[in-house]
Design a protein around this motif. Sequence first.
Motif, PDB file in Angstrom:
ATOM      1  N   LEU A  41      31.275  -7.643 -17.255  1.00  0.00           N
ATOM      2  CA  LEU A  41      31.212  -9.089 -16.978  1.00  0.00           C
ATOM      3  C   LEU A  41      30.496  -9.287 -15.645  1.00  0.00           C
ATOM      4  O   LEU A  41      30.927  -8.759 -14.613  1.00  0.00           O
ATOM      5  CB  LEU A  41      32.637  -9.644 -16.943  1.00  0.00           C
ATOM      6  CG  LEU A  41      32.849 -11.146 -16.737  1.00  0.00           C
ATOM      7  CD1 LEU A  41      34.184 -11.578 -17.347  1.00  0.00           C
ATOM      8  CD2 LEU A  41      32.789 -11.564 -15.275  1.00  0.00           C
ATOM      9  N   PRO A  43      29.609 -11.993 -13.016  1.00  0.00           N
ATOM     10  CA  PRO A  43      30.070 -13.370 -12.783  1.00  0.00           C
ATOM     11  C   PRO A  43      29.005 -14.355 -12.272  1.00  0.00           C
ATOM     12  O   PRO A  43      29.249 -15.546 -12.214  1.00  0.00           O
ATOM     13  CB  PRO A  43      31.187 -13.203 -11.753  1.00  0.00           C
ATOM     14  CG  PRO A  43      30.909 -11.912 -11.072  1.00  0.00           C
ATOM     15  CD  PRO A  43      30.145 -11.046 -12.027  1.00  0.00           C
ATOM     16  N   GLY A  52      35.874  -6.975 -18.602  1.00  0.00           N
ATOM     17  CA  GLY A  52      36.290  -8.293 -18.126  1.00  0.00           C
ATOM     18  C   GLY A  52      36.496  -9.269 -19.270  1.00  0.00           C
ATOM     19  O   GLY A  52      36.083  -9.025 -20.411  1.00  0.00           O
ATOM     20  N   ILE A  54      36.973 -13.782 -20.106  1.00  0.00           N
ATOM     21  CA  ILE A  54      37.146 -15.167 -19.658  1.00  0.00           C
ATOM     22  C   ILE A  54      37.947 -15.912 -20.717  1.00  0.00           C
ATOM     23  O   ILE A  54      37.906 -15.571 -21.902  1.00  0.00           O
ATOM     24  CB  ILE A  54      35.799 -15.899 -19.428  1.00  0.00           C
ATOM     25  CG1 ILE A  54      34.935 -15.907 -20.694  1.00  0.00           C
ATOM     26  CG2 ILE A  54      35.047 -15.311 -18.266  1.00  0.00           C
ATOM     27  CD1 ILE A  54      33.708 -16.799 -20.582  1.00  0.00           C
ATOM     28  N   VAL A  64      39.290 -15.967 -15.354  1.00  0.00           N
ATOM     29  CA  VAL A  64      38.382 -14.818 -15.339  1.00  0.00           C
ATOM     30  C   VAL A  64      39.190 -13.639 -14.810  1.00  0.00           C
ATOM     31  O   VAL A  64      39.824 -13.762 -13.759  1.00  0.00           O
ATOM     32  CB  VAL A  64      37.174 -15.050 -14.402  1.00  0.00           C
ATOM     33  CG1 VAL A  64      36.213 -13.871 -14.457  1.00  0.00           C
ATOM     34  CG2 VAL A  64      36.442 -16.341 -14.748  1.00  0.00           C
ATOM     35  N   MET A  86      27.504 -12.838 -19.076  1.00  0.00           N
ATOM     36  CA  MET A  86      27.067 -13.410 -17.788  1.00  0.00           C
ATOM     37  C   MET A  86      26.873 -14.927 -17.963  1.00  0.00           C
ATOM     38  O   MET A  86      26.839 -15.423 -19.091  1.00  0.00           O
ATOM     39  CB  MET A  86      25.786 -12.732 -17.283  1.00  0.00           C
ATOM     40  CG  MET A  86      24.584 -12.882 -18.177  1.00  0.00           C
ATOM     41  SD  MET A  86      23.087 -12.169 -17.425  1.00  0.00           S
ATOM     42  CE  MET A  86      22.403 -13.645 -16.645  1.00  0.00           C
ATOM     43  N   PRO A  87      26.763 -15.665 -16.866  1.00  0.00           N
ATOM     44  CA  PRO A  87      26.551 -17.102 -17.005  1.00  0.00           C
ATOM     45  C   PRO A  87      25.232 -17.393 -17.711  1.00  0.00           C
ATOM     46  O   PRO A  87      24.284 -16.602 -17.620  1.00  0.00           O
ATOM     47  CB  PRO A  87      26.490 -17.602 -15.549  1.00  0.00           C
ATOM     48  CG  PRO A  87      27.074 -16.512 -14.715  1.00  0.00           C
ATOM     49  CD  PRO A  87      26.800 -15.236 -15.444  1.00  0.00           C
ATOM     50  N   GLN A 405      28.254 -20.006 -12.864  1.00  0.00           N
ATOM     51  CA  GLN A 405      29.106 -18.854 -12.539  1.00  0.00           C
ATOM     52  C   GLN A 405      30.216 -18.744 -13.575  1.00  0.00           C
ATOM     53  O   GLN A 405      30.652 -19.756 -14.130  1.00  0.00           O
ATOM     54  CB  GLN A 405      29.770 -19.037 -11.169  1.00  0.00           C
ATOM     55  CG  GLN A 405      28.800 -19.085 -10.018  1.00  0.00           C
ATOM     56  CD  GLN A 405      29.540 -19.161  -8.678  1.00  0.00           C
ATOM     57  OE1 GLN A 405      30.439 -18.375  -8.398  1.00  0.00           O
ATOM     58  NE2 GLN A 405      29.153 -20.101  -7.850  1.00  0.00           N
ATOM     59  N   LEU A 406      30.665 -17.514 -13.789  1.00  0.00           N
ATOM     60  CA  LEU A 406      31.863 -17.316 -14.600  1.00  0.00           C
ATOM     61  C   LEU A 406      33.026 -17.409 -13.615  1.00  0.00           C
ATOM     62  O   LEU A 406      33.359 -16.447 -12.926  1.00  0.00           O
ATOM     63  CB  LEU A 406      31.833 -15.955 -15.300  1.00  0.00           C
ATOM     64  CG  LEU A 406      30.629 -15.710 -16.215  1.00  0.00           C
ATOM     65  CD1 LEU A 406      30.734 -14.349 -16.902  1.00  0.00           C
ATOM     66  CD2 LEU A 406      30.501 -16.818 -17.258  1.00  0.00           C
ATOM     67  N   LYS A 407      33.596 -18.598 -13.541  1.00  0.00           N
ATOM     68  CA  LYS A 407      34.587 -18.880 -12.514  1.00  0.00           C
ATOM     69  C   LYS A 407      35.507 -19.985 -13.028  1.00  0.00           C
ATOM     70  O   LYS A 407      35.030 -20.888 -13.742  1.00  0.00           O
ATOM     71  CB  LYS A 407      33.842 -19.355 -11.254  1.00  0.00           C
ATOM     72  CG  LYS A 407      34.626 -19.296  -9.989  1.00  0.00           C
ATOM     73  CD  LYS A 407      33.715 -19.586  -8.806  1.00  0.00           C
ATOM     74  CE  LYS A 407      34.519 -19.819  -7.562  1.00  0.00           C
ATOM     75  NZ  LYS A 407      33.696 -20.157  -6.418  1.00  0.00           N
ATOM     76  N   PHE A 414      27.676 -19.682 -21.033  1.00  0.00           N
ATOM     77  CA  PHE A 414      27.542 -18.248 -20.789  1.00  0.00           C
ATOM     78  C   PHE A 414      26.843 -17.580 -21.969  1.00  0.00           C
ATOM     79  O   PHE A 414      26.725 -18.165 -23.045  1.00  0.00           O
ATOM     80  CB  PHE A 414      28.907 -17.607 -20.497  1.00  0.00           C
ATOM     81  CG  PHE A 414      30.005 -18.073 -21.409  1.00  0.00           C
ATOM     82  CD1 PHE A 414      30.200 -17.485 -22.639  1.00  0.00           C
ATOM     83  CD2 PHE A 414      30.829 -19.137 -21.032  1.00  0.00           C
ATOM     84  CE1 PHE A 414      31.203 -17.920 -23.478  1.00  0.00           C
ATOM     85  CE2 PHE A 414      31.837 -19.590 -21.878  1.00  0.00           C
ATOM     86  CZ  PHE A 414      32.024 -18.978 -23.106  1.00  0.00           C
TER      87      PHE A 414
END
Length: 454
Positions: A41, A43, A52, A54, A64, A86-87, A405-407, A414
Amino acid sequence: MRGSPFAIEGRDAAFSMPIRRPMHFDEEPKKDSFCVTADLLIPGKGEPIKDGTIVVEGNKITKVATISELAQEFSHLPKYHVQVLMPGMWDCHVHLLGLQKVAGPAFVESQQNMALTGARCARDAMLMLEAGFTSVREMGGYGLQIDRAVEEGTLVGPKIYSANCIISPTGGHADIHDMHRPWFEDACAHGMPMANADGVPECLKAVRMQLRAGANVIKICGSGGVGSERDNPVDQQFSDEEMKAMVDEAARAQRIIGAHCHGKPGIMAALKAGVKTIEHGSYLDEEAADLMVEKGAVLVATRLIVENGLVLGKEFFSPAGYAKLEAVATAQWNAMQIAIKKGVMCATGTDSCGSIVGSKLVKQGLNGKELYYHVEAGMTPLQAIEAATANGPLTLGPQAPKAGQLKEGFDADFIGLDESPLDDIRVLGGPKHVTHVWRQGKCYKSPGHPVSSL
Ligand SMILES: [Zn+2]
């Protein structure tokens, strides 16, 4: 919709204060929730996570973590697995114009045949999404209209943030110098996305016209250009005073200005006036890089169009245009290396504007090739991915969405890949290795199912 007591969700920051809504007992629709797990993953900002995952609820990422941390808690949710997560990427400098040539008359053709142009742009939007680009910043073209079609569900494509018209002085980069002036003005009045302004009052009016159209960012010409006939990319275009007036006017409406700037005088003047993104930045040197860092400005270097132009060669340009391109190409390669060394904030942009079916170069969907040039110029693959993801929203100032972002709390945009771009950045150079694309929590591409509008 905006400001209405019935509005459910204000999209942009300016209207995002809580809105009192009418009460209904069944008001909260059930949001679709699911997990995506990945061997790796990335981010967007920060270190990659091995194994990882999400969690997505509706159109937002809510968690995440590593798979083992969340295995118990979310065992009931549907799961998708990808090799690399990824994003969705951002191309912060594209044009939706349906162009088949880089020359003034091609712009006029695109304005005179609006349905044809719209059809080409519709395909371009799908090609970009197919290649893993979930957001684009459209720096002069028909982006606002194509975005409306995407938002209403007529088309499938990335989220499009658009500048609408490019604003330049008369005889500047966004003027067609060989065209009888009244014809040019008529074309602009009938939708060609160029606006000329001279002196502060006209500059204010031009910015206000773009705000009236709904522009998310304002695009001005801080220097001459390559594709325009008789100006010089090295020369500054708008005066210091004109630039400052436009920056202030945009700021009052919570917009930032992105300035097309090749030459150093234009770069320096734009930064001093408060311009927040420098597009192209070809003649940026150490002094200009230091000023960019000091001002917190973002460089959108657009190397792909330069490289493609060099491959297309002389037939594709006027002789003067090709000579300008060669000069800019050499300068820009140095500028990119200086910017990276000096720690200038960089966001990925390609200046992709062509729409030729079957072309290997003049088309959308190859936007991820820009990351290869980032790495060649000195970024690590992780930095290049950050430029194409987390840094994208920075090019929109106060209009930036929580995306890239992966947040937790960020937009559920994504992509899944079948190979790691950390091993070879060229994985991101086209749609081939992009196995999955989600935008706003909805899956638009999965193995065997390319992006389709139906
Ligand atoms: Zn451009």
